[in-house]
Design an enzyme around this catalytic site. Structure first.
Site, PDB file in Angstrom:
ATOM      1  CE  LYS A 112      -0.431  33.195  38.177  1.00  0.00           C
ATOM      2  NZ  LYS A 112       0.755  32.757  37.480  1.00  0.00           N
ATOM      3  CE  LYS A 201       7.184  45.882  41.219  1.00  0.00           C
ATOM      4  NZ  LYS A 201       7.933  44.716  41.629  1.00  0.00           N
ATOM      5  CE  LYS A 204       9.397  41.716  32.528  1.00  0.00           C
ATOM      6  NZ  LYS A 204      10.470  40.790  32.124  1.00  0.00           N
TER       7      LYS A 204
END
Ligand code: TRP
Length: 335
Positions: A112, A201, A204
């Site tokens: 980040k 992956k 959500k």
């Protein structure tokens, strides 16, 4: 005494088959072998803005999904993090013993911070960068209950490592207080990849229309998403040369069907991708339909769901309060 297990999920986004096969199914499998606490970690969710009404609804939805997956509330505690104030309290005390350098060397922080335009203001950026998955709060969740095992995916391994470091540092500064949780993750669940991009992956929070199959998707939507999954340029299934998209579809099928490798090979070798996708879609639908039926039954009785969550919080509170009491005494704080 059974070893205590703690795990949790954030009540955000839509839980999908990756969450089910990678985590929930595993929780259900181990739930009677350990003393389990399954948490809905809403304090983690509010590190980024959440619409209050939606968050409140998502908390109930997540609890109902735990139950629909087969978590037994008679044996396990299902609880909401913010219902037990000790999580926030312990997080503060652990924040004070965690060197910033430990956080800065975490991959997530590095990834980040590398995207930030300016460098040199690490100290100011740090709370922002770490906000989405505040690892010291996660350490508090785990250490509060003296959990020995924390079943989480590989992506959380570094967080668990930090939890161990923080526990050890506290123990050496103030005397033995915390159980240092095991790093060996008993997770054997499948790692489900995104259907639109099998190198990532399944997530959500991904926005792609065809990325994930959510646990509450209608059967037609499930079929459509799987039929649109990315494959490769082979004409048919070949286990030796299949690309990640095809391997992902096969592994989803196998995780639901439980078939051994040789049965899978006989069933699918030489099959055209369109037919493979149809079979995967029907297998997923066949498992999710009864799951969704249970979900509807559970949510039809909100008072029962509320009672389960209240009971969960009541059962774990004495453990949490006793840990915070010990921590305060060790640190010389006022109890
Ligand atoms: N950080 C985890 C995630 O983003 C969620 C989580 C919070 C958790 N506290 C935890 C998982 C404690 C296991 C144990 O997925």
């Amino acid at each position: 005494m059974r070893t205590r297990v703690f795990s949790g999920m954030q009540p955000t986004g839509n839980l999908h088959i990756g969450n089910y096969l990678g985590a929930l199914k595993n929780w259900v499998r181990i739930q009677h072998d350990y003393e389990c606490i399954f948490c809905i970690v809403d304090l983690h969710a509010v590190t980024v803005y959440q619409n209050p009404a939606e968050l409140r609804a998502k908390i109930n939805e997540t609890a109902a999904l735990y139950l629909a997956a087969g978590i037994d509330p008679k044996d396990c505690a299902i609880m909401v993090q913010s219902a037990v104030p000790a999580h926030a309290e312990l997080a503060w005390m652990l924040t004070c013993v965690t060197p910033i350098g430990w956080l800065e060397r975490m991959t997530q922080y590095k990834v980040k911070s590398a995207k930030q335009e300016s460098v040199g203001d690490g100290l100011l950026q740090y709370p922002v960068l770490m906000a989405a998955e505040y690892p010291v709060l996660m350490a508090a969740d785990i250490l509060l209950y003296q959990a020995g095992i924390v079943p989480v995916g590989e992506d959380q391994a570094q967080h668990l490592e930090l939890t161990r470091d923080v526990a050890q540092r506290f123990n050496s500064l103030y005397g033995d207080t915390f159980v240092v949780p095991d790093t060996s993750l008993p997770t054997v669940g499948a790692r489900v990849m995104g259907l639109d991009d099998p190198t990532q992956k399944m997530s959500k929070s991904a926005t792609g229309m065809n990325h994930a199959v959510a646990l509450l998707d209608a059967p037609d939507k499930i079929r459509k998403t799987i039929m649109r999954a990315t494959t490769d340029s082979n004409p048919e299934v070949d286990f030796d040369t299949a690309g990640p998209g095809v391997l992902n579809l096969l592994s989803i099928y196998q995780a639901f069907s439980g078939e051994p490798d040789d049965t899978m090979k006989t069933r699918f070798t030489g099959m055209r991708y369109g037919d493979l996708k149809k079979q995967v879609a029907e297998m997923v639908v066949a498992h999710l339909e009864p799951f969704q039926q249970r979900y509807r039954e559970i949510t039809a009785d909100p008072a029962c769901l509320a009672a389960i969550l209240r009971d969960g919080a009541e059962r774990v509170s004495p453990i949490a309060n006793s840990t915070v009491g010990t921590v305060k005494r060790r640190m010389g704080l006022y109890t």
